[in-house]
Design an enzyme around this catalytic site. Sequence first.
Site, PDB file in Angstrom:
ATOM      1  N   GLU A   1       7.625  31.809 -28.411  1.00  0.00           N
ATOM      2  CA  GLU A   1       8.944  31.626 -29.043  1.00  0.00           C
ATOM      3  C   GLU A   1       8.934  32.312 -30.404  1.00  0.00           C
ATOM      4  O   GLU A   1       7.987  32.105 -31.175  1.00  0.00           O
ATOM      5  CB  GLU A   1       9.263  30.141 -29.238  1.00  0.00           C
TER       6      GLU A   1
ATOM      7  N   GLU B   1       6.759  23.640 -27.547  1.00  0.00           N
ATOM      8  CA  GLU B   1       7.091  22.839 -26.368  1.00  0.00           C
ATOM      9  C   GLU B   1       6.959  23.578 -25.038  1.00  0.00           C
ATOM     10  O   GLU B   1       7.682  23.257 -24.095  1.00  0.00           O
ATOM     11  CB  GLU B   1       8.533  22.349 -26.516  1.00  0.00           C
TER      12      GLU B   1
ATOM     13  N   HIS C   1       8.660  14.800 -30.523  1.00  0.00           N
ATOM     14  CA  HIS C   1       9.553  15.963 -30.603  1.00  0.00           C
ATOM     15  C   HIS C   1       9.248  16.963 -29.487  1.00  0.00           C
ATOM     16  O   HIS C   1      10.152  17.351 -28.737  1.00  0.00           O
ATOM     17  CB  HIS C   1       9.407  16.633 -31.974  1.00  0.00           C
ATOM     18  N   GLU C   2       7.995  17.360 -29.373  1.00  0.00           N
ATOM     19  CA  GLU C   2       7.664  18.392 -28.367  1.00  0.00           C
ATOM     20  C   GLU C   2       7.885  17.863 -26.956  1.00  0.00           C
ATOM     21  O   GLU C   2       8.378  18.566 -26.087  1.00  0.00           O
ATOM     22  CB  GLU C   2       6.230  18.896 -28.550  1.00  0.00           C
TER      23      GLU C   2
ATOM     24  N   HIS D   1      11.516  17.912 -25.874  1.00  0.00           N
ATOM     25  CA  HIS D   1      12.043  19.240 -25.543  1.00  0.00           C
ATOM     26  C   HIS D   1      12.015  19.484 -24.028  1.00  0.00           C
ATOM     27  O   HIS D   1      12.696  20.375 -23.537  1.00  0.00           O
ATOM     28  CB  HIS D   1      11.182  20.329 -26.198  1.00  0.00           C
TER      29      HIS D   1
HETATM   30  N1  SER Z   1      10.179  25.257 -30.732  1.00  0.00           N
HETATM   31  C1  SER Z   1       9.197  24.785 -31.667  1.00  0.00           C
HETATM   32  C2  SER Z   1       9.611  23.400 -32.111  1.00  0.00           C
HETATM   33  O1  SER Z   1       9.348  22.469 -31.463  1.00  0.00           O
HETATM   34  C3  SER Z   1       9.060  25.720 -32.782  1.00  0.00           C
HETATM   35  O2  SER Z   1       8.035  25.424 -33.605  1.00  0.00           O
HETATM   36  O3  SER Z   1      10.350  23.212 -33.009  1.00  0.00           O
HETATM   37 ZN    ZN Z   2      11.543  21.768 -31.647  1.00  0.00          ZN
END
Ligand code: SER
Ligand code: ZN
Length: 717
Positions: free
Chosen positions: A133, A275, A308-309, A312
């Site tokens: 990414e 993620e 968070h991850e 996603h």
């Molecule tokens: N997509 C990633 C995140 O979880 C970028 O660091 O934010």
């Molecule tokens: Zn993110």
Amino acid sequence: MPGFFVKDKNTMEKRTFKAQKRTDYKAPLFTASHIDLTFELDDEKTLVKSVVKYKRLTDDLKAPLVLDGEDLVLNSVKVDGLACKYKVNKDKLEIANVPNEFVVEIENTINPTANTSLMGLYRSNGAFCTQCEPQGFRRITYFLDRSDVLATYRVTIYGPTYGCGVLLSNGNLIEQGTQKGREYAIWEDPFPKPSYLFALVAGTFDIVEDTFKTKSGRNVELKLYVDRGATCRGQFAMQCIKESMRWDEDRFNLEYDLDNFKVVAVDFFNFGAMENKSLNVFNSVYVMVDPDTATDTAFYNVQSVIGHEYFHNYTGDRVTLRDWFQLSLKESLTVFRDQEFSSDCANRALTRLHAINVIRSSQFAEDASPMAHPVRPEQVMEMNNFYTVTIYDKGAEIIRMIHTLIGEEKFKKALSYYLEKYDGQAVTIEDFLVCMEEKGEIDLTQFRRWYTQAGTPNVDAKWHYDKENSKLVLKLSQHTNPTPDQSEKLPFFMPIRISFLDNEGHEVRPKELSFKDYIILNEEEQEYTFTLSENVLPVLLCDFSAPVKLNAPYTTANLQHMMSFSADPFIKVDSAVNMQKQYVHENIKNLKNGAAVTDPIELISSYRQLLSSVDEKTDLILLNETMKIQSVASLMETFDLIEIDQLSAVRTMLVNKIACALEKEFTNLYSKIRASSANYSVDNMGRRFTMLFSNLLTIFAALITLVSIILGSLPVC
Ligand code: SER
Ligand code: ZN
């Protein structure tokens, strides 16, 4: 989670930076449905073979297939098994005369050791790792490296000849073994994904293993790959993975969709955490916590970033982005979700106060700087510069406003609708908003300005009591200063949460607010009337319901009242902070005029009241936040011209006076509060915070007494 992006010098020099515009988006002329990748890993000469099924989407039969590629050594290109003509031009590979459906086979080599950009496949600390990414895949092989081309992946990895033990990619493990003296593994990911979610990791790791039973009864194998000998530092992260999976099922009805979930922790990962579908890669800081030495904050952060991850997986992976201008679509929604996770599973007040602090310190500063940009940017030179607090955190505040406006139940309905409708697709912020409008039964036309206008709105408040009609009349106005990209700003649409406190500190509710706890501000100036008795105080912007700067004429007595009686953690803490700020401003004036520094009578009496009412039900984290004396840096923000010596002197006096006046209360509190063990828990975290500040202030008071005795006077209290 964004990290620090270090641009490779070589790449910087070679690239020409040309602004791309959001409105220039063009749908791809071709798409890929399946990609078969083979890697023969080598430190300096990794061989990459790709076999990709492409399909023409355009009616223009003459349009060539144009693939992205950067820093690749191209060995061969075939179309449908035959050598073909192609052109390599800068960062593009162009193949003309292709049929409507065809297979392209490409062989190229890359040098993971020389890849210091840390995008694509690179080697660091003896391990191979990827970061794709936003546009790293083009440094692995020629491909349609854009987020709206979704394909299924089959990946075969041959380890380096010296062997390395762990060979990972996205999806399910199909086969592994040894062939011609080399370890190999084959992975298949059944979910179509864009190339930025591809990942490969190879190296020597220890593994923390566990399983998770989903609500429909499927067993998911969980593996956390850590440095050799570090498994005990990964136990907490494993707990957090399971907690995240359970929470997403319970709160949003989202069940994990593959048979395994893998997390790799490496010291050299500079994107924070990533993620990639079923193979999250983290910087170890966000995974590894040593139970003997890590701070409560380190544990809290690990829980939040793991969440968070993981979240996603739906908001980002299953439903992804049409183009990078839509970055906030996945990030803001996922930040909102991770904040809710931390709120539900750790502490809501602490999580909210932390998020508000990020907005008011970093995001407002970004909005006021030359870097100001809307949550959905119009123009981008280099996408890597857009992993910002505006895209992530202001974006999350916007999602929170939608949540406030439509409520939890409609929000959940709208989110499920969005995720089902667009499953396996690459979409836009607009698509998301339409789902919110449909299921939330709301018109967000004007609200969309939050996505198009940069800058922080200033909201001014005034009120008076209309005795004749027994009404409290509230006037609100808003204006937003120009930003470098936009000279004129139109009014935003925002929910202002409001409550009312009577003289005794009881909350009263006027009939005008019987069904909701907010009013809408959507014009430059607006007037609201509430049927209330006299001497009722309006408490504005509860829970920081909109990312704005509020300017309200609260007196010190009003602030004291709100700090003591408001049930809202933000209002409580913010009132205490504002009282401190008022005190500092007044006393800098006093110093300048040669007058004595006053006693912070109101602060002392409010703090005394708070300290004496501590019992087992008290949220000690909130108490700590309310009592914290603001840092010099934070006090500085309230001045146009900073008299640093005087500011620091007045702040020290404030601490001294509070410490002296409340020494007994702090000593009592310190003796009452003990963490039950050294282990991390929210309860222990609150106890430790409180022990620390009460102890510090007790010591401070004792020191001052000592100095006073030695000097024979009381110079500082
Ligand atoms: N997509 C990633 C995140 O979880 C970028 O660091 O934010
Ligand atoms: Zn993110």
